[in-house]
Design a protein around this motif. Structure first.
Motif, PDB file in Angstrom:
ATOM      1  N   PHE A 163     -20.147 105.500 -43.622  1.00 42.96           N
ATOM      2  CA  PHE A 163     -20.838 106.293 -42.605  1.00 42.96           C
ATOM      3  C   PHE A 163     -19.925 107.402 -42.085  1.00 42.96           C
ATOM      4  O   PHE A 163     -18.760 107.159 -41.769  1.00 42.96           O
ATOM      5  CB  PHE A 163     -21.273 105.398 -41.439  1.00 42.96           C
ATOM      6  CG  PHE A 163     -21.951 106.162 -40.332  1.00 42.96           C
ATOM      7  CD1 PHE A 163     -23.315 106.382 -40.369  1.00 42.96           C
ATOM      8  CD2 PHE A 163     -21.215 106.685 -39.271  1.00 42.96           C
ATOM      9  CE1 PHE A 163     -23.950 107.114 -39.370  1.00 42.96           C
ATOM     10  CE2 PHE A 163     -21.837 107.405 -38.269  1.00 42.96           C
ATOM     11  CZ  PHE A 163     -23.202 107.633 -38.316  1.00 42.96           C
ATOM     12  N   VAL A 164     -20.478 108.621 -41.990  1.00 40.90           N
ATOM     13  CA  VAL A 164     -19.746 109.744 -41.391  1.00 40.90           C
ATOM     14  C   VAL A 164     -20.616 110.308 -40.278  1.00 40.90           C
ATOM     15  O   VAL A 164     -21.753 110.731 -40.513  1.00 40.90           O
ATOM     16  CB  VAL A 164     -19.457 110.853 -42.423  1.00 40.90           C
ATOM     17  CG1 VAL A 164     -18.593 111.948 -41.786  1.00 40.90           C
ATOM     18  CG2 VAL A 164     -18.774 110.286 -43.655  1.00 40.90           C
ATOM     19  N   TYR A 202     -24.229 110.742 -41.763  1.00 40.23           N
ATOM     20  CA  TYR A 202     -24.476 110.672 -43.206  1.00 40.23           C
ATOM     21  C   TYR A 202     -23.934 109.357 -43.751  1.00 40.23           C
ATOM     22  O   TYR A 202     -22.958 108.806 -43.245  1.00 40.23           O
ATOM     23  CB  TYR A 202     -23.790 111.839 -43.910  1.00 40.23           C
ATOM     24  CG  TYR A 202     -24.067 113.154 -43.234  1.00 40.23           C
ATOM     25  CD1 TYR A 202     -25.288 113.813 -43.395  1.00 40.23           C
ATOM     26  CD2 TYR A 202     -23.126 113.720 -42.354  1.00 40.23           C
ATOM     27  CE1 TYR A 202     -25.555 114.999 -42.734  1.00 40.23           C
ATOM     28  CE2 TYR A 202     -23.395 114.903 -41.688  1.00 40.23           C
ATOM     29  CZ  TYR A 202     -24.613 115.539 -41.887  1.00 40.23           C
ATOM     30  OH  TYR A 202     -24.879 116.709 -41.214  1.00 40.23           O
ATOM     31  N   LEU A 203     -24.602 108.904 -44.796  1.00 41.39           N
ATOM     32  CA  LEU A 203     -24.125 107.735 -45.512  1.00 41.39           C
ATOM     33  C   LEU A 203     -23.730 108.218 -46.904  1.00 41.39           C
ATOM     34  O   LEU A 203     -24.551 108.795 -47.623  1.00 41.39           O
ATOM     35  CB  LEU A 203     -25.261 106.706 -45.586  1.00 41.39           C
ATOM     36  CG  LEU A 203     -24.883 105.232 -45.557  1.00 41.39           C
ATOM     37  CD1 LEU A 203     -24.008 104.906 -44.358  1.00 41.39           C
ATOM     38  CD2 LEU A 203     -26.136 104.376 -45.564  1.00 41.39           C
ATOM     39  N   ASP A 208     -29.199 110.694 -45.284  1.00 42.91           N
ATOM     40  CA  ASP A 208     -29.378 110.770 -43.832  1.00 42.91           C
ATOM     41  C   ASP A 208     -29.351 109.337 -43.303  1.00 42.91           C
ATOM     42  O   ASP A 208     -30.267 108.555 -43.563  1.00 42.91           O
ATOM     43  CB  ASP A 208     -30.721 111.443 -43.535  1.00 42.91           C
ATOM     44  CG  ASP A 208     -31.012 111.526 -42.046  1.00 42.91           C
ATOM     45  OD1 ASP A 208     -30.321 110.855 -41.247  1.00 42.91           O
ATOM     46  OD2 ASP A 208     -31.951 112.256 -41.680  1.00 42.91           O
ATOM     47  N   ALA A 209     -28.297 108.995 -42.579  1.00 38.72           N
ATOM     48  CA  ALA A 209     -28.126 107.604 -42.143  1.00 38.72           C
ATOM     49  C   ALA A 209     -29.211 107.174 -41.157  1.00 38.72           C
ATOM     50  O   ALA A 209     -29.454 105.980 -40.988  1.00 38.72           O
ATOM     51  CB  ALA A 209     -26.740 107.411 -41.533  1.00 38.72           C
ATOM     52  N   SER A 210     -29.864 108.122 -40.515  1.00 37.08           N
ATOM     53  CA  SER A 210     -30.885 107.747 -39.537  1.00 37.08           C
ATOM     54  C   SER A 210     -32.171 107.283 -40.237  1.00 37.08           C
ATOM     55  O   SER A 210     -32.996 106.616 -39.633  1.00 37.08           O
ATOM     56  CB  SER A 210     -31.188 108.913 -38.593  1.00 37.08           C
ATOM     57  OG  SER A 210     -31.892 109.935 -39.270  1.00 37.08           O
ATOM     58  N   PRO A 228     -32.251 112.504 -50.556  1.00 37.52           N
ATOM     59  CA  PRO A 228     -30.854 112.777 -50.211  1.00 37.52           C
ATOM     60  C   PRO A 228     -30.691 114.167 -49.582  1.00 37.52           C
ATOM     61  O   PRO A 228     -31.365 115.118 -49.979  1.00 37.52           O
ATOM     62  CB  PRO A 228     -30.124 112.717 -51.548  1.00 37.52           C
ATOM     63  CG  PRO A 228     -31.009 111.936 -52.450  1.00 37.52           C
ATOM     64  CD  PRO A 228     -32.415 112.174 -51.978  1.00 37.52           C
ATOM     65  N   VAL A 229     -29.793 114.249 -48.611  1.00 39.81           N
ATOM     66  CA  VAL A 229     -29.419 115.549 -48.035  1.00 39.81           C
ATOM     67  C   VAL A 229     -28.785 116.408 -49.130  1.00 39.81           C
ATOM     68  O   VAL A 229     -29.045 117.603 -49.250  1.00 39.81           O
ATOM     69  CB  VAL A 229     -28.423 115.338 -46.867  1.00 39.81           C
ATOM     70  CG1 VAL A 229     -27.912 116.663 -46.328  1.00 39.81           C
ATOM     71  CG2 VAL A 229     -29.060 114.489 -45.766  1.00 39.81           C
ATOM     72  N   ALA A 230     -27.946 115.770 -49.940  1.00 40.90           N
ATOM     73  CA  ALA A 230     -27.297 116.456 -51.063  1.00 40.90           C
ATOM     74  C   ALA A 230     -26.904 115.432 -52.117  1.00 40.90           C
ATOM     75  O   ALA A 230     -26.694 114.256 -51.813  1.00 40.90           O
ATOM     76  CB  ALA A 230     -26.067 117.229 -50.591  1.00 40.90           C
TER      77      ALA A 230
END
Ligand SMILES: [Fe+2]
Length: 451
Positions: free
Chosen positions: A386-387, A399-400, A418-420, A426-428
């Protein structure tokens, strides 16, 4: 050809060290993800078949992200004497520098350290080259756990030395800038295998499971399940002289390889969470780790999420199994280490009671819900790191990061989720230049921490 499970499929080692620049990115890499994802794995040199998964030489894999770009991927063995064949046991006793250094990699006090619990840490450069063994300026004369805990408020690093011989357990604290402040032997500890531990705001928590020193075990890691060995939790107050006040509580037999977190609840009880296995799960897992018959299909069999609630005033521990998935590699938002967390992430392994494929899991302790993120057949995600997002107030705003080994395409990719909400696209996605072997542990190291 070898049939060892830890040298085949997702776990097949790579044969060389490479550097690749200008990686292909799908989606948009958040510019705030400026740093390095560094992960560690057991990757024996070509032609070498270790007697135990964990005896394979450590190799670190790094992915450099900066300002929305994926600048490079590189992999390097941790160049320890053991990589060149130096034995751990010598005429003078254990050589603490003869390390695989293949379990974890962390940053503390501006240093990158590759860790393996039977040895000294190995310092790395920001480009993953090996500097050498690191002993905290001579203050560390025993092995260091691969799972130190950094207090998010004080910045102190708590860690321990564990040994099958006395002293069995030493608790250490280093300052935020990396000076060892205290080292205390913990009374009452025994030769039980201790891989992880936990801290709370005021306490340190050790688990001794029913896996203990077994000189008859010849895989190179001399531990085994022992029905005669009670499982225990040891709790000691943080601070000078705390070890002498340790209290040990007997719990149900089991073995918890990793702990997700621990904290003090509103009633002052200590809550500890993490996956734990019983005898059968342990044996099927161990047999995978050594390539013996009667092994599970996966490196982890039967490890289920548990919660231990320790009532210090009443002298009691309540133990619950909190989920029915086989999970391992629990992680949280590290800003909540030792404090009550709401969210926990883990990797679910396929088994007869669990999901069909490897799947990332997010647990919400407030609602009791779990969210699943499968990645598909033939795909193995790594432990999820997790960041936190700089502008997010919620615990799961961020972010995960997970590196997926893809056997179908013989390739690997970094997923930024997106960790939420793990179910979102995926975001990227960062495409890596080749398949990266399944890994053990690792960390996100923001640039600011290496300055
Ligand atoms: Fe571990």
């Amino acid at each position: 050809m070898t049939s060892k499970p830890y040298l085949t499929g997702h776990y097949t080692p790579v044969a060389d060290e490479i550097t690749a620049t200008g990686l292909t990115v799908e989606g948009t890499l958040p510019p705030e993800l400026t740093g390095r994802l560094i992960r560690n794995s057991h990757n024996p040199k070509p032609g070498i078949t270790p007697t135990h998964w964990f005896k394979g030489s450590g190799m670190v894999h790094g992915i450099r992200l900066r300002d929305g770009r994926a600048e490079w991927y590189r992999n390097r063995w941790v160049h320890t004497p053991a990589l060149d064949g130096a034995p751990y046991m010598t005429e003078k006793g254990p050589d603490l520098t003869a390390s695989t250094a293949g379990t974890h990699v962390i940053e503390h006090g501006g240093r990158l350290l590759a860790l393996c619990e039977a040895n000294l840490p190995f310092e790395l450069t920001a480009d993953l080259e090996t500097v050498g063994a690191y002993d905290f300026d001579g203050r560390l004369t025993s092995a260091m756990t691969a799972h130190p805990k950094e207090d998010p408020v004080t910045g102190e690093l708590h860690f321990f030395s564990s040994s099958p011989f006395p002293p069995y357990l030493i608790h250490h604290v280093a300052s935020a800038d990396g000076r060892v402040l205290e080292s205390q032997e913990v009374p009452g500890a025994g030769p039980a295998l201790k891989h992880d531990f936990a801290i709370t705001e005021h306490h340190v928590v050790f688990l001794e499971g029913s896996v203990t020193f077994d000189p008859a075990e010849h895989s190179g890691i001399p531990y085994g399940w022992n029905d005669a060995q009670a499982s225990r939790i040891g709790v000691l107050p943080r601070g000078a002289g705390g070890a002498g006040k340790v209290r040990w509580f007997e719990i149900g037999q089991g073995y918890a390889m990793h702990l997700a977190n621990a904290y003090e609840d509103a009633r002052g009880r200590i809550v500890v969470e993490g996956p734990s296995v019983g005898r059968a799960g342990w044996q099927r897992s161990w047999n995978w780790w050594v390539g013996a018959p009667d092994r599970g299909a996966e490196p982890n069999s039967g490890s289920r999420s548990h919660r231990w609630t320790i009532d210090l005033a009443a002298g009691r521990v309540r133990e619950e199994e909190t989920d029915d998935l086989t999970v391992e590699f629990p992680t949280i938002n590290d800003a909540f280490v030792g404090r009550a967390h709401r969210y926990q992430y883990a990797l679910a392994f396929p088994d007869d009671l669990g999901v069909g494929n490897h799947t990332l899991v997010k647990y919400d302790r407030a609602t009791g819900e779990r969210q699943l993120r499968p990645v598909g057949t033939g795909q193995l995600p790594s432990e999820a790191v997790f960041v936190a997002s700089a502008d997010g107030a919620d615990e799961d705003a961020g972010y995960l990061l997970t590196v997926v080994s893809d056997l179908n395409a013989d390739a690997s990719r970094l997923l930024v989720l997106d960790a939420s909400d793990l179910t979102r696209p995926p975001v990227a996605t960062v495409h890596l230049p080749r398949r990266v072997p399944a890994m053990i542990h690792g960390s996100w190291i923001p640039d600011a921490d290496l300055a």
